[in-house]
Design a protein around this motif. Sequence first.
Motif, PDB file in Angstrom:
ATOM      1  N   ILE A 317     -70.748 -48.357 -40.612  1.00  0.00           N
ATOM      2  CA  ILE A 317     -70.225 -49.201 -39.451  1.00  0.00           C
ATOM      3  C   ILE A 317     -68.670 -48.582 -39.504  1.00  0.00           C
ATOM      4  O   ILE A 317     -68.075 -49.311 -38.603  1.00  0.00           O
ATOM      5  CB  ILE A 317     -70.568 -50.828 -39.882  1.00  0.00           C
ATOM      6  N   ASN A 318     -67.740 -47.636 -40.671  1.00  0.00           N
ATOM      7  CA  ASN A 318     -66.560 -46.843 -40.292  1.00  0.00           C
ATOM      8  C   ASN A 318     -66.651 -46.363 -39.150  1.00  0.00           C
ATOM      9  O   ASN A 318     -65.140 -46.269 -38.634  1.00  0.00           O
ATOM     10  CB  ASN A 318     -66.471 -46.579 -41.723  1.00  0.00           C
ATOM     11  N   ARG A 319     -67.513 -45.726 -38.668  1.00  0.00           N
ATOM     12  CA  ARG A 319     -67.744 -44.808 -37.153  1.00  0.00           C
ATOM     13  C   ARG A 319     -67.233 -45.622 -35.960  1.00  0.00           C
ATOM     14  O   ARG A 319     -66.878 -45.398 -34.972  1.00  0.00           O
ATOM     15  CB  ARG A 319     -69.073 -44.291 -36.771  1.00  0.00           C
ATOM     16  N   PHE A 320     -67.811 -47.409 -36.499  1.00  0.00           N
ATOM     17  CA  PHE A 320     -67.764 -48.460 -34.935  1.00  0.00           C
ATOM     18  C   PHE A 320     -66.004 -47.641 -34.382  1.00  0.00           C
ATOM     19  O   PHE A 320     -65.914 -47.936 -33.518  1.00  0.00           O
ATOM     20  CB  PHE A 320     -67.137 -49.659 -35.608  1.00  0.00           C
ATOM     21  N   ALA A 321     -64.163 -47.933 -35.176  1.00  0.00           N
ATOM     22  CA  ALA A 321     -63.233 -47.716 -34.565  1.00  0.00           C
ATOM     23  C   ALA A 321     -63.461 -46.622 -33.876  1.00  0.00           C
ATOM     24  O   ALA A 321     -62.569 -46.473 -32.887  1.00  0.00           O
ATOM     25  CB  ALA A 321     -62.339 -47.573 -35.945  1.00  0.00           C
ATOM     26  N   ASP A 322     -63.997 -45.191 -34.214  1.00  0.00           N
ATOM     27  CA  ASP A 322     -63.381 -44.550 -33.317  1.00  0.00           C
ATOM     28  C   ASP A 322     -64.327 -43.915 -31.898  1.00  0.00           C
ATOM     29  O   ASP A 322     -64.328 -43.828 -31.224  1.00  0.00           O
ATOM     30  CB  ASP A 322     -63.848 -43.168 -34.381  1.00  0.00           C
ATOM     31  N   LEU A 323     -65.684 -44.897 -31.868  1.00  0.00           N
ATOM     32  CA  LEU A 323     -66.636 -44.758 -31.372  1.00  0.00           C
ATOM     33  C   LEU A 323     -66.148 -46.028 -29.989  1.00  0.00           C
ATOM     34  O   LEU A 323     -65.817 -44.674 -29.061  1.00  0.00           O
ATOM     35  CB  LEU A 323     -67.870 -45.144 -32.129  1.00  0.00           C
ATOM     36  N   TYR A 324     -65.197 -46.600 -31.091  1.00  0.00           N
ATOM     37  CA  TYR A 324     -64.941 -47.534 -30.095  1.00  0.00           C
ATOM     38  C   TYR A 324     -63.505 -47.315 -28.844  1.00  0.00           C
ATOM     39  O   TYR A 324     -63.604 -47.211 -27.967  1.00  0.00           O
ATOM     40  CB  TYR A 324     -65.088 -49.259 -30.748  1.00  0.00           C
ATOM     41  N   GLN A 325     -62.509 -46.951 -29.779  1.00  0.00           N
ATOM     42  CA  GLN A 325     -61.608 -45.982 -29.553  1.00  0.00           C
ATOM     43  C   GLN A 325     -61.673 -44.817 -28.092  1.00  0.00           C
ATOM     44  O   GLN A 325     -61.379 -44.874 -27.300  1.00  0.00           O
ATOM     45  CB  GLN A 325     -61.008 -45.525 -30.544  1.00  0.00           C
ATOM     46  N   ALA A 326     -63.043 -43.849 -28.185  1.00  0.00           N
ATOM     47  CA  ALA A 326     -63.270 -42.675 -27.236  1.00  0.00           C
ATOM     48  C   ALA A 326     -63.389 -43.710 -26.093  1.00  0.00           C
ATOM     49  O   ALA A 326     -63.134 -43.298 -24.844  1.00  0.00           O
ATOM     50  CB  ALA A 326     -64.591 -42.329 -27.949  1.00  0.00           C
ATOM     51  N   GLU A 327     -64.817 -44.572 -26.768  1.00  0.00           N
ATOM     52  CA  GLU A 327     -65.287 -45.157 -25.873  1.00  0.00           C
ATOM     53  C   GLU A 327     -64.522 -45.751 -24.854  1.00  0.00           C
ATOM     54  O   GLU A 327     -63.843 -46.314 -23.057  1.00  0.00           O
ATOM     55  CB  GLU A 327     -66.117 -46.127 -25.231  1.00  0.00           C
ATOM     56  N   TRP A 328     -62.922 -46.641 -25.008  1.00  0.00           N
ATOM     57  CA  TRP A 328     -62.378 -47.489 -24.522  1.00  0.00           C
ATOM     58  C   TRP A 328     -61.646 -46.250 -24.161  1.00  0.00           C
ATOM     59  O   TRP A 328     -60.493 -46.970 -22.798  1.00  0.00           O
ATOM     60  CB  TRP A 328     -61.451 -48.294 -25.743  1.00  0.00           C
ATOM     61  N   LEU A 329     -60.962 -45.256 -24.563  1.00  0.00           N
ATOM     62  CA  LEU A 329     -59.593 -44.577 -23.389  1.00  0.00           C
ATOM     63  C   LEU A 329     -60.840 -43.713 -22.507  1.00  0.00           C
ATOM     64  O   LEU A 329     -60.147 -43.908 -21.275  1.00  0.00           O
ATOM     65  CB  LEU A 329     -59.563 -43.422 -24.800  1.00  0.00           C
ATOM     66  N   ARG A 330     -61.809 -44.108 -22.816  1.00  0.00           N
ATOM     67  CA  ARG A 330     -62.383 -43.571 -21.989  1.00  0.00           C
ATOM     68  C   ARG A 330     -62.885 -44.202 -19.899  1.00  0.00           C
ATOM     69  O   ARG A 330     -62.564 -43.888 -19.206  1.00  0.00           O
ATOM     70  CB  ARG A 330     -64.105 -42.650 -21.275  1.00  0.00           C
ATOM     71  N   LEU A 331     -62.921 -45.194 -20.638  1.00  0.00           N
ATOM     72  CA  LEU A 331     -62.818 -46.680 -19.767  1.00  0.00           C
ATOM     73  C   LEU A 331     -61.463 -47.260 -18.518  1.00  0.00           C
ATOM     74  O   LEU A 331     -61.122 -46.680 -17.568  1.00  0.00           O
ATOM     75  CB  LEU A 331     -63.379 -47.960 -20.188  1.00  0.00           C
ATOM     76  N   PHE A 332     -60.330 -46.990 -19.907  1.00  0.00           N
ATOM     77  CA  PHE A 332     -59.105 -46.692 -19.192  1.00  0.00           C
ATOM     78  C   PHE A 332     -58.536 -46.406 -18.917  1.00  0.00           C
ATOM     79  O   PHE A 332     -58.015 -45.959 -17.234  1.00  0.00           O
ATOM     80  CB  PHE A 332     -58.139 -47.685 -20.426  1.00  0.00           C
ATOM     81  N   ARG A 333     -59.081 -44.677 -18.547  1.00  0.00           N
ATOM     82  CA  ARG A 333     -58.938 -43.520 -18.486  1.00  0.00           C
ATOM     83  C   ARG A 333     -59.012 -43.971 -16.637  1.00  0.00           C
ATOM     84  O   ARG A 333     -58.100 -43.586 -15.775  1.00  0.00           O
ATOM     85  CB  ARG A 333     -59.229 -42.380 -18.827  1.00  0.00           C
ATOM     86  N   ALA A 334     -59.978 -44.071 -16.578  1.00  0.00           N
ATOM     87  CA  ALA A 334     -60.879 -44.129 -14.829  1.00  0.00           C
ATOM     88  C   ALA A 334     -60.073 -45.527 -14.204  1.00  0.00           C
ATOM     89  O   ALA A 334     -59.630 -45.053 -13.310  1.00  0.00           O
ATOM     90  CB  ALA A 334     -61.958 -44.790 -15.189  1.00  0.00           C
ATOM     91  N   LYS A 335     -59.645 -46.836 -14.824  1.00  0.00           N
ATOM     92  CA  LYS A 335     -58.942 -47.242 -14.463  1.00  0.00           C
ATOM     93  C   LYS A 335     -58.126 -46.939 -14.018  1.00  0.00           C
ATOM     94  O   LYS A 335     -57.230 -47.715 -13.090  1.00  0.00           O
ATOM     95  CB  LYS A 335     -58.936 -48.674 -15.344  1.00  0.00           C
ATOM     96  N   ILE A 336     -57.521 -45.944 -14.407  1.00  0.00           N
ATOM     97  CA  ILE A 336     -55.769 -45.634 -13.548  1.00  0.00           C
ATOM     98  C   ILE A 336     -55.749 -44.161 -13.572  1.00  0.00           C
ATOM     99  O   ILE A 336     -54.669 -43.614 -13.070  1.00  0.00           O
ATOM    100  CB  ILE A 336     -54.718 -45.513 -14.805  1.00  0.00           C
ATOM    101  N   GLY A 337     -57.371 -44.235 -12.549  1.00  0.00           N
ATOM    102  CA  GLY A 337     -57.614 -42.727 -11.954  1.00  0.00           C
ATOM    103  C   GLY A 337     -57.625 -41.523 -12.548  1.00  0.00           C
ATOM    104  O   GLY A 337     -57.479 -40.316 -12.451  1.00  0.00           O
ATOM    105  N   ILE A 338     -58.250 -40.945 -14.533  1.00  0.00           N
ATOM    106  CA  ILE A 338     -57.787 -40.311 -14.757  1.00  0.00           C
ATOM    107  C   ILE A 338     -58.935 -40.018 -14.875  1.00  0.00           C
ATOM    108  O   ILE A 338     -60.012 -40.316 -15.754  1.00  0.00           O
ATOM    109  CB  ILE A 338     -56.767 -40.065 -16.101  1.00  0.00           C
ATOM    110  N   SER A 339     -59.370 -38.566 -14.366  1.00  0.00           N
ATOM    111  CA  SER A 339     -61.078 -38.153 -15.536  1.00  0.00           C
ATOM    112  C   SER A 339     -61.185 -36.584 -15.864  1.00  0.00           C
ATOM    113  O   SER A 339     -62.050 -36.596 -16.884  1.00  0.00           O
ATOM    114  CB  SER A 339     -61.833 -37.859 -13.808  1.00  0.00           C
ATOM    115  N   VAL A 340     -59.859 -36.390 -15.903  1.00  0.00           N
ATOM    116  CA  VAL A 340     -59.642 -35.482 -16.916  1.00  0.00           C
ATOM    117  C   VAL A 340     -58.732 -35.432 -18.686  1.00  0.00           C
ATOM    118  O   VAL A 340     -57.550 -35.934 -18.085  1.00  0.00           O
ATOM    119  CB  VAL A 340     -59.007 -33.927 -16.738  1.00  0.00           C
ATOM    120  N   ALA A 341     -58.859 -35.674 -19.766  1.00  0.00           N
ATOM    121  CA  ALA A 341     -58.304 -36.315 -20.791  1.00  0.00           C
ATOM    122  C   ALA A 341     -57.673 -35.025 -21.240  1.00  0.00           C
ATOM    123  O   ALA A 341     -56.807 -34.295 -20.953  1.00  0.00           O
ATOM    124  CB  ALA A 341     -59.602 -36.897 -21.858  1.00  0.00           C
ATOM    125  N   ALA A 342     -56.149 -36.113 -21.156  1.00  0.00           N
ATOM    126  CA  ALA A 342     -54.752 -35.104 -21.903  1.00  0.00           C
ATOM    127  C   ALA A 342     -54.277 -36.325 -22.756  1.00  0.00           C
ATOM    128  O   ALA A 342     -54.795 -37.331 -23.021  1.00  0.00           O
ATOM    129  CB  ALA A 342     -53.793 -35.491 -21.062  1.00  0.00           C
TER     130      ALA A 342
END
Length: 472
Positions: A317-342
């Motif tokens: 269950i401690n993996r939740f934080a990293d899994l959530y943060q990775a998905e949150w970043l992926r989704l919000f990157r797309a919301k501001i037009g970013i498809s290649v992570a930095a």
Amino acid sequence: MTIAFDNSYARLPERFFHRQPPVAVTAPKLIAVNRALARRLGLDPDALAAPEWIEVFAGNRVPEGAAPLAQAYAGHQFGGWVPQLGDGRALLLGEIVAPDGARFDLALKGSGPTPFSRRGDGRAGLGPVLREYILSEAMAALGVPTTRALAAVTTCEPVWRETPLPGAVLARVAASHIRVGTFQYFAAREDAEALAVLADHVIARHYPGAAGPLGLLEAVTEAQARLIARWMSLGFIHGVMNTDNMAVSGETIDYGPCAFMDEYDPAKVFSSIDQFGRYAYGNQPKIALWNLAQFASCLLPLMGEEGPAIEAATEAINRFADLYQAEWLRLFRAKIGISVAAEEDAALITGLLSRMAEGRADFTRTFRGLAEGTAAAEFADPASFAAWEAEWRKRLAAEADPEAVMAAANPACIPRNHRVEEAIRAATAGDFAPFHRLNAVLARPFDRRAEAEGYDAAPGPEELVTRTFCGT
């Protein structure tokens, strides 16, 4: 039309549920049939609008092959333990296997009292039924895992809350209705045999690749991390994230006092019963983790020696934080037009959100406005946005087609609270046209089109909805 039900949950031990038929109503009338969902299930939508199926959706008739039952479960409600909850106003009619082999529950909500009703009437008012229909179908169109609304009917009988309300019944479809609270029900009774049967059932139904109870815990943790990140990316507030409202399938379930934010505020609460903000927008990730900890504790008796089991469950269950943060970043990157992570993307996103909170900017309109050049107008102080925009434009220079990325990630229309209330008020007065128009708009939330004009507007001061209600 007949449905070839295959009721796997009804084949579990009898202590998992209480068998009973729904309680009939006086004179049911059809509100809506979800034609697209009917076809997904391999059903004829025209047949579902026929009188015999209106009787089924109202609870006046049990279709051949159904095995109606009220499911048993427990749960933490606002952190307080309740050892027995269960389906107090719902019944699982049976399970439908779609043409592609996917299995779905078909349930009625508002179908009358059960042994789990706790002195309640087991009924649903028209307003809560329409709210769940609108919100759940909007979430599906937005790409969020969710229960669905197959049909809704009125009952022509009053439902008594603070005042008499028109009654209704919702036909709800889900991958399953099994909750964290279902596991808690048996864990509290130290029924290890039932826990093992339930875990095997969930693995077979939802996570066939999971290796035993630990694999199940890992799979549910991943599903919940993806789900909550999706909620956050859309400004959705569930409002009542009790453990009995967390589906182990990873679907959004139980649309009670839920709402979408207008102005962005991490502390935003709409639910009239959430007096201390436990389930505020910004608290949803940590509450999901808390609920997963309760789920993990239920599985411990199935995981072998106590010490190693606790260590393995904690790690899962401690993996939740990293899994959530990775998905949150992926989704919000797309919301501001970013498809290649930095590396700097997280700071860029949180910088915008901070300015949105300070500037009382509308969540949905701001993100949609990034691609359409209208975002600055959402801020009380447009200069604050302009400073962020300069950095954002530099970052977009590395992107091939940011406008397309943003258009696909940011809806133009969401189920605005004032629009939902408008539809409910009209329907209560006998006019269902606003309900049908709103559903038609929300079925294509990313499209700009003439029939959706005005539905993207934020509420005026006189239209603001500040409290939502669970309907029980």
